[in-house]
Design a protein around this motif. Structure first.
Motif, mmCIF file in Angstrom:
data_model
loop_
_atom_site.group_PDB
_atom_site.id
_atom_site.type_symbol
_atom_site.label_atom_id
_atom_site.label_comp_id
_atom_site.label_asym_id
_atom_site.label_seq_id
_atom_site.Cartn_x
_atom_site.Cartn_y
_atom_site.Cartn_z
ATOM 1 N N TYR A 79 14.686 -9.046 -35.346
ATOM 2 C CA TYR A 79 13.365 -9.498 -34.928
ATOM 3 C C TYR A 79 12.966 -10.768 -35.674
ATOM 4 N N LEU A 80 12.081 -11.519 -35.050
ATOM 5 C CA LEU A 80 11.444 -12.636 -35.727
ATOM 6 C C LEU A 80 9.950 -12.564 -35.420
ATOM 7 N N GLN A 81 9.183 -12.165 -36.427
ATOM 8 C CA GLN A 81 7.735 -12.147 -36.301
ATOM 9 C C GLN A 81 7.219 -13.522 -36.687
ATOM 10 N N MET A 82 6.490 -14.146 -35.773
ATOM 11 C CA MET A 82 5.993 -15.499 -36.002
ATOM 12 C C MET A 82 4.476 -15.489 -35.956
ATOM 13 N N ASN A 83 3.873 -15.838 -37.071
ATOM 14 C CA ASN A 83 2.418 -15.894 -37.180
ATOM 15 C C ASN A 83 1.973 -17.332 -37.426
ATOM 16 N N SER A 84 0.677 -17.558 -37.245
ATOM 17 C CA SER A 84 0.098 -18.887 -37.488
ATOM 18 C C SER A 84 0.903 -19.978 -36.795
ATOM 19 N N LEU A 85 1.213 -19.755 -35.548
ATOM 20 C CA LEU A 85 2.068 -20.689 -34.813
ATOM 21 C C LEU A 85 1.399 -22.040 -34.627
ATOM 22 N N LYS A 86 2.237 -23.068 -34.660
ATOM 23 C CA LYS A 86 1.793 -24.450 -34.538
ATOM 24 C C LYS A 86 2.468 -25.089 -33.321
ATOM 25 N N PRO A 87 1.879 -26.138 -32.777
ATOM 26 C CA PRO A 87 2.526 -26.813 -31.643
ATOM 27 C C PRO A 87 3.955 -27.251 -31.959
ATOM 28 N N GLU A 88 4.199 -27.612 -33.199
ATOM 29 C CA GLU A 88 5.554 -28.053 -33.566
ATOM 30 C C GLU A 88 6.566 -26.913 -33.619
ATOM 31 N N ASP A 89 6.113 -25.687 -33.460
ATOM 32 C CA ASP A 89 7.042 -24.553 -33.352
ATOM 33 C C ASP A 89 7.569 -24.398 -31.923
ATOM 34 N N THR A 90 7.057 -25.182 -31.005
ATOM 35 C CA THR A 90 7.512 -25.124 -29.617
ATOM 36 C C THR A 90 8.989 -25.476 -29.526
ATOM 37 N N ALA A 91 9.762 -24.571 -28.951
ATOM 38 C CA ALA A 91 11.217 -24.755 -28.862
ATOM 39 C C ALA A 91 11.804 -23.574 -28.102
ATOM 40 N N VAL A 92 13.080 -23.696 -27.795
ATOM 41 C CA VAL A 92 13.847 -22.539 -27.350
ATOM 42 C C VAL A 92 14.430 -21.886 -28.601
ATOM 43 N N TYR A 93 14.209 -20.603 -28.731
ATOM 44 C CA TYR A 93 14.666 -19.853 -29.895
ATOM 45 C C TYR A 93 15.913 -19.048 -29.517
ATOM 46 N N TYR A 94 16.922 -19.164 -30.375
ATOM 47 C CA TYR A 94 18.207 -18.524 -30.116
ATOM 48 C C TYR A 94 18.541 -17.541 -31.235
ATOM 49 N N CYS A 95 19.105 -16.450 -30.840
ATOM 50 C CA CYS A 95 19.649 -15.475 -31.769
ATOM 51 C C CYS A 95 21.124 -15.805 -31.990
ATOM 52 N N HIS A 96 21.586 -15.667 -33.223
ATOM 53 C CA HIS A 96 22.979 -15.989 -33.546
ATOM 54 C C HIS A 96 23.591 -14.881 -34.392
ATOM 55 N N LEU A 97 24.792 -14.496 -34.011
ATOM 56 C CA LEU A 97 25.583 -13.541 -34.773
ATOM 57 C C LEU A 97 26.691 -14.311 -35.448
ATOM 58 N N TYR A 98 26.772 -14.195 -36.766
ATOM 59 C CA TYR A 98 27.761 -14.930 -37.545
ATOM 60 C C TYR A 98 29.093 -14.185 -37.592
ATOM 61 N N GLY A 99 30.125 -14.949 -37.976
ATOM 62 C CA GLY A 99 31.403 -14.318 -38.257
ATOM 63 C C GLY A 99 32.456 -14.557 -37.195
ATOM 64 N N ILE A 100 33.496 -13.748 -37.267
ATOM 65 C CA ILE A 100 34.645 -13.901 -36.364
ATOM 66 C C ILE A 100 34.199 -13.805 -34.904
ATOM 67 N N LEU A 101 33.238 -12.955 -34.631
ATOM 68 C CA LEU A 101 32.739 -12.788 -33.257
ATOM 69 C C LEU A 101 31.499 -13.635 -33.007
ATOM 70 N N SER A 102 31.437 -14.774 -33.671
ATOM 71 C CA SER A 102 30.270 -15.657 -33.578
ATOM 72 C C SER A 102 29.768 -15.787 -32.144
ATOM 73 N N SER A 103 28.478 -15.511 -31.956
ATOM 74 C CA SER A 103 27.914 -15.509 -30.608
ATOM 75 C C SER A 103 26.474 -16.005 -30.637
ATOM 76 N N TRP A 104 26.043 -16.496 -29.470
ATOM 77 C CA TRP A 104 24.675 -16.966 -29.270
ATOM 78 C C TRP A 104 24.052 -16.241 -28.083
ATOM 79 N N GLY A 105 22.773 -16.015 -28.183
ATOM 80 C CA GLY A 105 22.036 -15.529 -27.034
ATOM 81 C C GLY A 105 21.718 -16.669 -26.091
ATOM 82 N N GLN A 106 21.024 -16.326 -24.997
ATOM 83 C CA GLN A 106 20.712 -17.325 -23.981
ATOM 84 C C GLN A 106 19.460 -18.127 -24.327
ATOM 85 N N GLY A 107 18.704 -17.650 -25.297
ATOM 86 C CA GLY A 107 17.509 -18.347 -25.727
ATOM 87 C C GLY A 107 16.257 -17.835 -25.051
ATOM 88 N N THR A 108 15.144 -17.971 -25.752
ATOM 89 C CA THR A 108 13.839 -17.615 -25.196
ATOM 90 C C THR A 108 12.854 -18.724 -25.556
#
Length: 114
Positions: A79-108
């Motif tokens: 999870y990523l709890q984000m408080n006190s959000l600012k306009p500069e936080d606007t972006a596509v956020y991606y989840c990443h799994l590290y290691g040999i099976l390194s993977s990325w989500g599709q983004g939100t």
């Protein structure tokens, strides 16, 4: 194969909060380090927060004091709890799994705007 599925993005006003979730499958989730990254238009993808398999946590300076990363190994979710959000936080956020099976989500998409 490993799949990461993010959810929880949306449009929020400055000062608001959002909680992002990333559900992992196809791996022993508890054994993997996980991270949240973001990419704004025209910018490089950047690390926002990191949590190791053992619970060590690091944040980008921009996230410190406002964002909280956590994981629930029983639910294969980070999870990523984000408080006190600012306009500069606007972006596509991606989840990443590290290691040999390194993977990325599709983004939100997270949009902070009045």
């Amino acid at each position: 194969q490993v799949q990461l599925v993010e959810s929880g993005g949306g449009l929020v006003q400055p000062g608001g909060s959002l909680r992002l979730s990333c559900l992992a499958s196809g791996t022993i989730f508890s054994a993997n380090d996980m991270g949240w990254y973001r990419q704004a238009p025209g910018n490089q993808r950047e690390l926002v927060a990191f949590i190791s398999s053992g619970g060590t946590i690091n944040y980008a300076d921009s996230a410190k004091g406002r964002f909280t990363i956590s994981r629930d190994n029983a639910k294969n979710t980070v999870y990523l709890q984000m408080n006190s959000l600012k306009p500069e936080d606007t972006a596509v956020y991606y989840c990443h799994l590290y290691g040999i099976l390194s993977s990325w989500g599709q983004g939100t998409q997270v949009t902070v705007s009045s």
